[in-house]
Write a protein that holds these residues in place. Structure first.
Motif, PDB file in Angstrom:
ATOM      1  N   GLY A 122       7.246  21.721 -54.744  1.00  0.00           N
ATOM      2  CA  GLY A 122       7.253  22.050 -56.447  1.00  0.00           C
ATOM      3  C   GLY A 122       7.922  23.455 -57.124  1.00  0.00           C
ATOM      4  O   GLY A 122       7.684  24.307 -56.550  1.00  0.00           O
ATOM      5  N   LEU A 123       7.091  23.630 -58.050  1.00  0.00           N
ATOM      6  CA  LEU A 123       7.314  24.226 -59.067  1.00  0.00           C
ATOM      7  C   LEU A 123       6.240  24.953 -59.619  1.00  0.00           C
ATOM      8  O   LEU A 123       5.585  24.392 -60.438  1.00  0.00           O
ATOM      9  N   ASP A 124       6.267  26.559 -59.484  1.00  0.00           N
ATOM     10  CA  ASP A 124       4.951  27.313 -60.199  1.00  0.00           C
ATOM     11  C   ASP A 124       5.450  28.385 -60.722  1.00  0.00           C
ATOM     12  O   ASP A 124       5.798  29.230 -60.856  1.00  0.00           O
ATOM     13  N   LEU A 125       5.258  28.626 -62.675  1.00  0.00           N
ATOM     14  CA  LEU A 125       5.579  29.767 -63.441  1.00  0.00           C
ATOM     15  C   LEU A 125       3.986  29.980 -64.065  1.00  0.00           C
ATOM     16  O   LEU A 125       4.189  30.776 -65.106  1.00  0.00           O
ATOM     17  N   LYS A 126       2.665  29.227 -63.782  1.00  0.00           N
ATOM     18  CA  LYS A 126       1.484  29.811 -63.812  1.00  0.00           C
ATOM     19  C   LYS A 126       1.499  31.382 -63.024  1.00  0.00           C
ATOM     20  O   LYS A 126       1.267  32.192 -64.632  1.00  0.00           O
ATOM     21  N   GLU A 127       1.597  31.889 -62.166  1.00  0.00           N
ATOM     22  CA  GLU A 127       1.267  32.671 -61.790  1.00  0.00           C
ATOM     23  C   GLU A 127       2.630  33.495 -61.238  1.00  0.00           C
ATOM     24  O   GLU A 127       2.166  34.629 -60.443  1.00  0.00           O
ATOM     25  N   ASN A 128       3.483  32.854 -61.333  1.00  0.00           N
ATOM     26  CA  ASN A 128       4.517  33.753 -61.532  1.00  0.00           C
ATOM     27  C   ASN A 128       5.334  33.921 -62.165  1.00  0.00           C
ATOM     28  O   ASN A 128       6.285  32.876 -63.742  1.00  0.00           O
ATOM     29  N   THR A 129       6.513  34.813 -62.962  1.00  0.00           N
ATOM     30  CA  THR A 129       7.367  35.462 -63.654  1.00  0.00           C
ATOM     31  C   THR A 129       8.687  34.343 -63.576  1.00  0.00           C
ATOM     32  O   THR A 129       8.349  33.943 -62.402  1.00  0.00           O
ATOM     33  N   LYS A 130       9.491  33.837 -64.312  1.00  0.00           N
ATOM     34  CA  LYS A 130      10.369  33.315 -64.813  1.00  0.00           C
ATOM     35  C   LYS A 130      11.826  33.804 -63.608  1.00  0.00           C
ATOM     36  O   LYS A 130      12.236  33.280 -62.759  1.00  0.00           O
ATOM     37  N   GLU A 131      11.408  34.999 -62.396  1.00  0.00           N
ATOM     38  CA  GLU A 131      12.422  35.741 -61.697  1.00  0.00           C
ATOM     39  C   GLU A 131      12.019  35.039 -60.717  1.00  0.00           C
ATOM     40  O   GLU A 131      13.606  35.133 -60.104  1.00  0.00           O
ATOM     41  N   THR A 132      11.342  34.127 -60.397  1.00  0.00           N
ATOM     42  CA  THR A 132      11.524  33.914 -59.094  1.00  0.00           C
ATOM     43  C   THR A 132      11.605  31.996 -59.152  1.00  0.00           C
ATOM     44  O   THR A 132      12.274  31.666 -58.009  1.00  0.00           O
ATOM     45  N   ILE A 133      11.595  31.622 -60.426  1.00  0.00           N
ATOM     46  CA  ILE A 133      12.276  30.411 -60.183  1.00  0.00           C
ATOM     47  C   ILE A 133      13.269  29.775 -59.730  1.00  0.00           C
ATOM     48  O   ILE A 133      13.512  28.899 -58.526  1.00  0.00           O
ATOM     49  N   GLU A 134      14.377  30.861 -59.112  1.00  0.00           N
ATOM     50  CA  GLU A 134      15.980  30.392 -58.440  1.00  0.00           C
ATOM     51  C   GLU A 134      15.407  30.417 -56.945  1.00  0.00           C
ATOM     52  O   GLU A 134      16.369  29.753 -56.369  1.00  0.00           O
ATOM     53  N   LYS A 135      14.194  31.082 -57.137  1.00  0.00           N
ATOM     54  CA  LYS A 135      13.665  31.348 -55.559  1.00  0.00           C
ATOM     55  C   LYS A 135      12.923  30.185 -54.910  1.00  0.00           C
ATOM     56  O   LYS A 135      13.003  29.516 -53.937  1.00  0.00           O
ATOM     57  N   GLN A 136      12.413  30.013 -56.042  1.00  0.00           N
ATOM     58  CA  GLN A 136      11.050  28.865 -55.727  1.00  0.00           C
ATOM     59  C   GLN A 136      12.370  27.162 -55.089  1.00  0.00           C
ATOM     60  O   GLN A 136      12.175  26.478 -55.081  1.00  0.00           O
ATOM     61  N   LYS A 137      13.254  27.451 -56.500  1.00  0.00           N
ATOM     62  CA  LYS A 137      14.159  25.922 -56.294  1.00  0.00           C
ATOM     63  C   LYS A 137      14.905  25.970 -55.191  1.00  0.00           C
ATOM     64  O   LYS A 137      15.589  24.837 -54.394  1.00  0.00           O
ATOM     65  N   LYS A 138      14.992  27.299 -54.916  1.00  0.00           N
ATOM     66  CA  LYS A 138      15.922  27.226 -53.816  1.00  0.00           C
ATOM     67  C   LYS A 138      14.681  26.599 -51.990  1.00  0.00           C
ATOM     68  O   LYS A 138      15.746  25.671 -51.697  1.00  0.00           O
ATOM     69  N   ASN A 139      13.472  26.798 -52.431  1.00  0.00           N
ATOM     70  CA  ASN A 139      12.826  26.503 -51.339  1.00  0.00           C
ATOM     71  C   ASN A 139      12.527  24.567 -51.457  1.00  0.00           C
ATOM     72  O   ASN A 139      12.725  23.656 -51.153  1.00  0.00           O
ATOM     73  N   LEU A 140      12.303  24.676 -52.840  1.00  0.00           N
ATOM     74  CA  LEU A 140      11.581  23.314 -52.973  1.00  0.00           C
ATOM     75  C   LEU A 140      13.401  22.015 -53.219  1.00  0.00           C
ATOM     76  O   LEU A 140      12.561  20.907 -51.942  1.00  0.00           O
ATOM     77  N   GLU A 141      14.566  22.826 -53.491  1.00  0.00           N
ATOM     78  CA  GLU A 141      15.784  22.193 -52.227  1.00  0.00           C
ATOM     79  C   GLU A 141      15.364  21.383 -51.273  1.00  0.00           C
ATOM     80  O   GLU A 141      15.850  20.482 -50.208  1.00  0.00           O
ATOM     81  N   LYS A 142      15.731  22.652 -50.125  1.00  0.00           N
ATOM     82  CA  LYS A 142      14.679  22.809 -48.396  1.00  0.00           C
ATOM     83  C   LYS A 142      13.897  21.748 -48.570  1.00  0.00           C
ATOM     84  O   LYS A 142      14.167  20.897 -47.623  1.00  0.00           O
ATOM     85  N   PHE A 143      12.595  21.697 -49.226  1.00  0.00           N
ATOM     86  CA  PHE A 143      12.101  20.142 -48.570  1.00  0.00           C
ATOM     87  C   PHE A 143      12.429  18.435 -49.486  1.00  0.00           C
ATOM     88  O   PHE A 143      11.991  18.340 -48.739  1.00  0.00           O
ATOM     89  N   ILE A 144      13.366  19.279 -50.057  1.00  0.00           N
ATOM     90  CA  ILE A 144      13.742  17.302 -50.939  1.00  0.00           C
ATOM     91  C   ILE A 144      15.056  17.528 -49.786  1.00  0.00           C
ATOM     92  O   ILE A 144      14.969  15.637 -49.766  1.00  0.00           O
ATOM     93  N   GLU A 145      15.150  18.071 -49.049  1.00  0.00           N
ATOM     94  CA  GLU A 145      16.880  17.904 -48.000  1.00  0.00           C
ATOM     95  C   GLU A 145      16.082  17.328 -47.091  1.00  0.00           C
ATOM     96  O   GLU A 145      16.516  16.569 -46.544  1.00  0.00           O
ATOM     97  N   LEU A 146      14.453  17.685 -46.522  1.00  0.00           N
ATOM     98  CA  LEU A 146      13.836  17.897 -45.537  1.00  0.00           C
ATOM     99  C   LEU A 146      12.923  16.000 -45.555  1.00  0.00           C
ATOM    100  O   LEU A 146      13.598  15.114 -44.943  1.00  0.00           O
TER     101      LEU A 146
END
Ligand SMILES: [Zn+2]
Length: 276
Positions: A122-146
């Protein structure tokens, strides 16, 4: 399912509660929690959170299978066993290189017969700042493809990123989704219902107006229950364990004004339909 024994014209149910999201590898004495869950007729779904956790829960599942098949009352206990989901928690995924994530995806694919879903991702913006969101989305997309490739549902964590998460999942056009412990606004809950995704109600619902309201506005066909053990204890203690999932069932029964038995049957049906 196997445990429904037909006698004459009547179908007999034995009650089975399902904890659709837990982390038993994080419990100090998980063997005791597994046996406590069996005592209370609770089936456990446990989710991996990182590379080590994924390996650990696979081992727990394998050892549990050996134990169950060598015990006497096989049929009944088999249904109460453990199901697993493999995945990488969003904040853990940020610590891995692209190559490490690709390798873990290969590992999950290799074990696809042993799992019922991909999670916790998923995505988490509590422990992470907005700057990481694109990287988080990239990771999430890989798992959705899987998930698309191996045709499995996904268990989604969306803390403080609820809107981003829903919009991103809609964009990826995948519908086998469980929103776990959803803390977003009620207009977003409505969106989840419209999309016909599932919501898991945590045991903390006992003292949470937010989750009580989610039960109120969500059709029962979109509900499952969870403990998120060892977290979210119904009485704010630590650790939580799967047997406590009954607290979530009790709240659903109370708010929907149906019996506990009826609640158990409906949610078992939801579980079977969703994870088939
Ligand atoms: Zn969790």
């Amino acid at each position: 399912m196997d445990h429904r024994k037909t006698r004459g014209n009547t179908t007999k149910f034995f009650k089975m509660f399902i904890d659709a999201h837990s982390h038993i590898d994080l419990l100090n004495d998980y063997k005791k929690s597994i046996s406590n869950a069996k005592e209370e007729n609770v089936k456990i779904v446990t989710c991996g959170t990182d590379i080590i956790s994924n390996k650990k829960i696979l081992k727990i599942k394998d050892s549990e299978q050996v134990r169950v098949s060598s015990s006497k009352n096989v049929g009944r206990k088999k249904n109460l066993g453990i199901e697993i989901c493999l995945g990488i928690y969003p904040t853990e995924a940020l610590k891995l290189s692209d190559k490490e994530i690709e390798e873990e995806i290969k590992f999950i694919k290799k074990n696809k017969e042993k799992i019922i879903a991909i999670g916790e991702i998923g995505l988490d913006l509590k422990e992470n700042t907005k700057e990481t969101i694109e990287k988080q989305k990239k990771n999430l997309e890989k798992f959705i493809e899987l998930a698309k490739e191996i045709n499995k549902p996904v268990i989604i964590h969306s803390r403080k990123a609820e809107k981003e998460c829903i919009e991103f999942l809609e964009k990826l056009n995948y519908n086998k989704i469980v929103m776990h412990c959803f803390s977003g606004k009620f207009n977003l809950v409505k969106k989840i219902i419209e999309n016909n995704w599932m919501l898991t109600i945590p045991t903390s619902v006992k003292n949470s107006e937010h989750f009580q309201k989610i039960i109120e506005i969500t059709p029962i066909k979109n509900l499952l229950c969870e403990t998120d053990s060892p977290f979210l204890h119904p009485d704010k203690k630590f650790p939580n364990e799967p047997k406590n999932v009954i607290e979530s069932y009790k709240k659903i029964a109370e708010i929907k004004n149906i019996s506990l038995k009826e609640t158990e049957k409906s949610l078992e049906q939801n579980y079977t339909n969703f994870f088939k």
